[in-house]
Design a protein around this motif. Structure first.
Motif, PDB file in Angstrom:
ATOM      1  N   ALA A 230       0.840  -1.192   0.000  1.00 36.51           N
ATOM      2  CA  ALA A 230       0.000   0.000   0.000  1.00 36.51           C
ATOM      3  C   ALA A 230       0.878   1.246   0.000  1.00 36.51           C
ATOM      4  O   ALA A 230       2.021   1.225   0.455  1.00 36.51           O
ATOM      5  CB  ALA A 230      -0.911   0.005   1.223  1.00 36.51           C
ATOM      6  N   SER A 231       0.355   2.329  -0.523  1.00 39.63           N
ATOM      7  CA  SER A 231       1.090   3.588  -0.523  1.00 39.63           C
ATOM      8  C   SER A 231       1.419   3.998   0.912  1.00 39.63           C
ATOM      9  O   SER A 231       0.595   3.838   1.821  1.00 39.63           O
ATOM     10  CB  SER A 231       0.247   4.679  -1.184  1.00 39.63           C
ATOM     11  N   PRO A 232       2.622   4.534   1.158  1.00 38.64           N
ATOM     12  CA  PRO A 232       2.952   5.020   2.503  1.00 38.64           C
ATOM     13  C   PRO A 232       1.994   6.097   3.011  1.00 38.64           C
ATOM     14  O   PRO A 232       1.890   6.309   4.217  1.00 38.64           O
ATOM     15  CB  PRO A 232       4.369   5.588   2.330  1.00 38.64           C
ATOM     16  N   SER A 233       1.309   6.782   2.089  1.00 37.48           N
ATOM     17  CA  SER A 233       0.374   7.830   2.503  1.00 37.48           C
ATOM     18  C   SER A 233      -0.999   7.283   2.873  1.00 37.48           C
ATOM     19  O   SER A 233      -1.864   8.044   3.304  1.00 37.48           O
ATOM     20  CB  SER A 233       0.216   8.868   1.390  1.00 37.48           C
ATOM     21  N   ALA A 234      -1.206   5.985   2.716  1.00 39.87           N
ATOM     22  CA  ALA A 234      -2.501   5.400   3.082  1.00 39.87           C
ATOM     23  C   ALA A 234      -2.703   5.510   4.589  1.00 39.87           C
ATOM     24  O   ALA A 234      -1.801   5.182   5.365  1.00 39.87           O
ATOM     25  CB  ALA A 234      -2.575   3.947   2.643  1.00 39.87           C
ATOM     26  N   PRO A 235      -3.870   5.959   5.033  1.00 39.03           N
ATOM     27  CA  PRO A 235      -4.109   6.054   6.480  1.00 39.03           C
ATOM     28  C   PRO A 235      -4.231   4.672   7.099  1.00 39.03           C
ATOM     29  O   PRO A 235      -4.622   3.716   6.430  1.00 39.03           O
ATOM     30  CB  PRO A 235      -5.442   6.814   6.561  1.00 39.03           C
ATOM     31  N   LEU A 236      -3.849   4.562   8.368  1.00 40.93           N
ATOM     32  CA  LEU A 236      -4.083   3.313   9.075  1.00 40.93           C
ATOM     33  C   LEU A 236      -5.587   3.124   9.189  1.00 40.93           C
ATOM     34  O   LEU A 236      -6.325   4.035   9.558  1.00 40.93           O
ATOM     35  CB  LEU A 236      -3.427   3.352  10.453  1.00 40.93           C
ATOM     36  N   ARG A 237      -6.024   1.914   8.864  1.00 42.00           N
ATOM     37  CA  ARG A 237      -7.463   1.664   8.748  1.00 42.00           C
ATOM     38  C   ARG A 237      -7.910   0.646   9.783  1.00 42.00           C
ATOM     39  O   ARG A 237      -7.089   0.012  10.453  1.00 42.00           O
ATOM     40  CB  ARG A 237      -7.779   1.161   7.327  1.00 42.00           C
ATOM     41  N   PHE A 238      -9.231   0.458   9.875  1.00 36.69           N
ATOM     42  CA  PHE A 238      -9.783  -0.492  10.837  1.00 36.69           C
ATOM     43  C   PHE A 238      -9.211  -1.889  10.611  1.00 36.69           C
ATOM     44  O   PHE A 238      -8.891  -2.597  11.546  1.00 36.69           O
ATOM     45  CB  PHE A 238     -11.315  -0.539  10.703  1.00 36.69           C
ATOM     46  N   GLY A 239      -9.053  -2.274   9.338  1.00 33.49           N
ATOM     47  CA  GLY A 239      -8.581  -3.619   9.024  1.00 33.49           C
ATOM     48  C   GLY A 239      -7.100  -3.714   8.780  1.00 33.49           C
ATOM     49  O   GLY A 239      -6.609  -4.783   8.415  1.00 33.49           O
ATOM     50  N   SER A 240      -6.346  -2.629   8.975  1.00 30.30           N
ATOM     51  CA  SER A 240      -4.909  -2.676   8.709  1.00 30.30           C
ATOM     52  C   SER A 240      -4.166  -1.614   9.511  1.00 30.30           C
ATOM     53  O   SER A 240      -4.551  -0.449   9.506  1.00 30.30           O
ATOM     54  CB  SER A 240      -4.626  -2.460   7.215  1.00 30.30           C
ATOM     55  N   ASP A 241      -3.115  -2.056  10.209  1.00 27.94           N
ATOM     56  CA  ASP A 241      -2.245  -1.093  10.903  1.00 27.94           C
ATOM     57  C   ASP A 241      -0.798  -1.247  10.451  1.00 27.94           C
ATOM     58  O   ASP A 241       0.129  -0.821  11.149  1.00 27.94           O
ATOM     59  CB  ASP A 241      -2.361  -1.235  12.420  1.00 27.94           C
ATOM     60  N   ASP A 242      -0.586  -1.850   9.270  1.00 29.19           N
ATOM     61  CA  ASP A 242       0.767  -1.976   8.733  1.00 29.19           C
ATOM     62  C   ASP A 242       1.342  -0.597   8.412  1.00 29.19           C
ATOM     63  O   ASP A 242       0.662   0.244   7.822  1.00 29.19           O
ATOM     64  CB  ASP A 242       0.769  -2.816   7.455  1.00 29.19           C
ATOM     65  N   VAL A 243       2.592  -0.381   8.797  1.00 35.04           N
ATOM     66  CA  VAL A 243       3.292   0.871   8.501  1.00 35.04           C
ATOM     67  C   VAL A 243       4.216   0.629   7.310  1.00 35.04           C
ATOM     68  O   VAL A 243       5.032  -0.305   7.331  1.00 35.04           O
ATOM     69  CB  VAL A 243       4.093   1.356   9.716  1.00 35.04           C
ATOM     70  N   VAL A 244       4.093   1.463   6.267  1.00 38.85           N
ATOM     71  CA  VAL A 244       4.865   1.285   5.036  1.00 38.85           C
ATOM     72  C   VAL A 244       5.764   2.492   4.799  1.00 38.85           C
ATOM     73  O   VAL A 244       5.326   3.641   4.948  1.00 38.85           O
ATOM     74  CB  VAL A 244       3.920   1.114   3.822  1.00 38.85           C
ATOM     75  N   VAL A 245       7.026   2.225   4.428  1.00 28.65           N
ATOM     76  CA  VAL A 245       7.904   3.265   3.888  1.00 28.65           C
ATOM     77  C   VAL A 245       8.403   2.770   2.538  1.00 28.65           C
ATOM     78  O   VAL A 245       8.604   1.568   2.345  1.00 28.65           O
ATOM     79  CB  VAL A 245       9.093   3.607   4.813  1.00 28.65           C
ATOM     80  N   ALA A 246       8.579   3.679   1.597  1.00 30.50           N
ATOM     81  CA  ALA A 246       8.998   3.305   0.242  1.00 30.50           C
ATOM     82  C   ALA A 246       9.518   4.539  -0.474  1.00 30.50           C
ATOM     83  O   ALA A 246       9.250   5.671  -0.062  1.00 30.50           O
ATOM     84  CB  ALA A 246       7.825   2.705  -0.530  1.00 30.50           C
ATOM     85  N   GLU A 247      10.257   4.305  -1.552  1.00 30.26           N
ATOM     86  CA  GLU A 247      10.705   5.382  -2.422  1.00 30.26           C
ATOM     87  C   GLU A 247      10.650   4.905  -3.860  1.00 30.26           C
ATOM     88  O   GLU A 247      10.927   3.731  -4.147  1.00 30.26           O
ATOM     89  CB  GLU A 247      12.135   5.813  -2.080  1.00 30.26           C
ATOM     90  N   SER A 248      10.325   5.813  -4.758  1.00 33.66           N
ATOM     91  CA  SER A 248      10.408   5.513  -6.182  1.00 33.66           C
ATOM     92  C   SER A 248      11.879   5.525  -6.589  1.00 33.66           C
ATOM     93  O   SER A 248      12.725   6.081  -5.868  1.00 33.66           O
ATOM     94  CB  SER A 248       9.634   6.551  -6.982  1.00 33.66           C
ATOM     95  N   PRO A 249      12.222   4.966  -7.752  1.00 33.28           N
ATOM     96  CA  PRO A 249      13.604   5.062  -8.221  1.00 33.28           C
ATOM     97  C   PRO A 249      14.097   6.508  -8.301  1.00 33.28           C
ATOM     98  O   PRO A 249      15.228   6.809  -7.907  1.00 33.28           O
ATOM     99  CB  PRO A 249      13.550   4.394  -9.598  1.00 33.28           C
ATOM    100  N   GLY A 250      13.252   7.405  -8.792  1.00 27.45           N
ATOM    101  CA  GLY A 250      13.652   8.806  -8.899  1.00 27.45           C
ATOM    102  C   GLY A 250      13.894   9.447  -7.550  1.00 27.45           C
ATOM    103  O   GLY A 250      14.835  10.236  -7.375  1.00 27.45           O
ATOM    104  N   GLN A 251      13.046   9.128  -6.568  1.00 21.92           N
ATOM    105  CA  GLN A 251      13.226   9.695  -5.230  1.00 21.92           C
ATOM    106  C   GLN A 251      14.525   9.218  -4.600  1.00 21.92           C
ATOM    107  O   GLN A 251      15.275  10.015  -4.014  1.00 21.92           O
ATOM    108  CB  GLN A 251      12.031   9.303  -4.352  1.00 21.92           C
ATOM    109  N   LEU A 252      14.802   7.927  -4.702  1.00 21.00           N
ATOM    110  CA  LEU A 252      16.024   7.404  -4.105  1.00 21.00           C
ATOM    111  C   LEU A 252      17.255   7.945  -4.824  1.00 21.00           C
ATOM    112  O   LEU A 252      18.255   8.303  -4.184  1.00 21.00           O
ATOM    113  CB  LEU A 252      16.020   5.874  -4.139  1.00 21.00           C
TER     114      LEU A 252
END
Length: 261
Positions: A230-252
């Motif tokens: 999921a996108s790192p900007s996705a809010p934590l939801r009732f059915g999910s509390d996974d925390v995501v960090v990521a970068e696109s190739p251009g960002q990195l």
């Protein structure tokens, strides 16, 4: 006699009334105490859950920082720990990442970190292109330097690989390689199959509780073998509390360029 009897009756009624009011007051006090206890317990649960989320976010940010430092030093991104039970090492431990190994556990030990408790054991995926030119998990010379040159097979070669993977429109993302889906907002639905949004150089997922109730701490859309997160900007939801960090190739690539010595 009548007067004294009336006074005795009034006195008994007054005492009974006093007793009755006391019982009502006690009942009210018990109700108030119960409500206060419930509110305090609910508040404690809320504070505890928020503290766990903040810990997971801090853990994810630390892993991102360590991964970036590894990339600067080695000119590649680490290979996943693809063992069924995490041991913290890249597979293989030599770092000569086998073809097709693009998702697994975060290789804590290979990056100089202690293994965390299972509660914070993170999943990790790295983009591996079809050729060495776009495979972020291998060290290769991509800028025509020769052996002995100061920049031979270093971070500048990883930057070249990152720049060789162009940004593509949502829906044209190669879903066989590391990518992100939406955020349930402007980036669309959190749906790996129907809404591939962006190629990712890597992603890291730190799970908390089994919010979806399926016996797996990683919540939808995250599965052990999937290269989608999921996108790192996705809010934590009732059915999910996974925390995501990521970068696109251009960002990195941009971060690495600004961090060059």
């Amino acid at each position: 006699m009548t007067s004294r009897a009336s006074r005795r009756h009034a006195s008994r009624w007054h005492r009974a009334a006093q007793s009755g009011f006391s019982m009502v007051e006690v009942a009210i006090a018990l109700v108030v105490a119960g409500l206060m206890s419930w509110a305090a317990f609910s508040g404690y649960e809320t504070v505890t859950a928020q503290q766990e989320i903040e810990r997971a976010r801090a853990e994810a940010d630390q892993l991102r920082s360590i991964l970036r430092a590894f990339a600067l030093r080695h000119g590649r991104l680490p290979c996943p720990d693809s063992d069924a039970v995490a041991d913290g090492y890249e597979n293989p431990p030599t770092g000569d990442c086998a073809a097709g190994n693009q998702v697994g556990w975060f290789p804590y030990v290979s990056l100089g970190l202690p293994m965390p408790t299972d509660k914070f054991l993170a999943r990790y995926s790295v983009y591996r292109g079809a050729t060495v030119a776009t495979d972020f998990a291998v060290t290769a010379e991509r800028t025509s330097d020769g052996p002995g040159d100061a920049t031979y097979r270093d971070v500048t070669d990883l930057i070249a690989a990152l720049n060789a993977v162009p940004a593509v429109p949502a829906g044209a993302v190669d879903a066989t390689r590391t990518y992100l889906t939406g955020d349930a907002g402007v980036a669309g639905a959190i749906d790996c199959a129907a809404n591939p949004v962006m190629t990712a150089a890597y992603w890291i997922i730190v799970p908390l509780q089994d919010k979806s109730g399926d016996g797996n701490r990683f919540d939808a859309p995250h599965t052990p073998s999937s290269v989608c997160a999921a996108s790192p900007s996705a809010p934590l939801r009732f059915g999910s509390d996974d925390v995501v960090v990521a970068e696109s190739p251009g960002q990195l690539a941009g971060w690495l360029r600004t961090s060059l010595p």
